[in-house]
Design an enzyme around this catalytic site. Sequence first.
Site, PDB file in Angstrom:
ATOM      1  N   HIS A  44       0.832  -1.204   0.000  1.00 37.08           N
ATOM      2  CA  HIS A  44       0.000   0.000   0.000  1.00 37.08           C
ATOM      3  C   HIS A  44       0.868   1.255   0.000  1.00 37.08           C
ATOM      4  CE1 HIS A  44      -3.429   2.623   1.081  1.00 37.08           C
ATOM      5  NE2 HIS A  44      -2.534   3.245   1.840  1.00 37.08           N
ATOM      6  N   GLU A  45       1.876   1.294   0.847  1.00 36.49           N
ATOM      7  CA  GLU A  45       2.747   2.468   0.904  1.00 36.49           C
ATOM      8  C   GLU A  45       3.550   2.624  -0.388  1.00 36.49           C
ATOM      9  OE1 GLU A  45       2.129   4.542   3.051  1.00 36.49           O
ATOM     10  OE2 GLU A  45       0.967   3.254   4.374  1.00 36.49           O
TER      11      GLU A  45
ATOM     12  N   HIS B 268       1.589   4.444  -2.918  1.00 39.08           N
ATOM     13  CA  HIS B 268       1.692   5.901  -2.854  1.00 39.08           C
ATOM     14  C   HIS B 268       2.946   6.394  -3.594  1.00 39.08           C
ATOM     15  CE1 HIS B 268      -1.748   6.534  -0.386  1.00 39.08           C
ATOM     16  NE2 HIS B 268      -1.274   5.878   0.658  1.00 39.08           N
TER      17      HIS B 268
END
Length: 225
Positions: free
Chosen positions: A97-98, A101
């Site tokens: 998920h990070e 980004h």
Amino acid sequence: MTTITFLLMILVFVATLFIQFWLQRTYARYSRVANSRGVTGEQVARAILDAYGLHHVRVEMVPGALTDHYDPIAKAVRLSEPNFHSPSAAALAVAAHEVGHAIQDAKSYAWLRVRHSILPIANLGSMFGPWIFLAGMFMQATGLMSVGIWLFAAAALFQLVTLPIEFDASNRALNILKKMNFLDRSEMDGARAVLTAAALTYVAALANSVATILHYVAIMMSNRE
């Protein structure tokens, strides 16, 4: 009207506590489920970054639990210590998920640019909006109360814009984890559950802000009567 909005605030607050509890419970559950390949959150983050040509983005460890984030200024994916070292489905979900980004940043994702443009006024709104509203309420100055509401609304707008950013990062994470075969089908279910629970915390934060704004508006309207 103020009684209704106050009850709405309480209801949303209770729902937020439930979502936070669900996130903690879901994360704890899938933190005990190791992925079949035995890779850690750090290894997965590094592998995905390299696969997308983001060799310059660092993967760093930070203290705390669920303190994971992407720093667009330092170009660093920062994973909490448990997720950095863990081979769990939860750790891989958070790490991916990070990295999502970081990919958004590299691709100049439109919603990121929008959020960046409203960040200054959103920061002012979150810090000073409620205080300006309270000052206006005690001074019986509806104009000042209105300014406070609009400033706080800017902070809520920031939260609203954050939603598609977070949902997109989670979708990217799940697609990449599946595409690169880091998780099998059952492990993917765990990753999806963790990211869904995390996403709902952003929805709850926005709901809290909207309920607060409605309560402020109700107070201002009652002062005008």
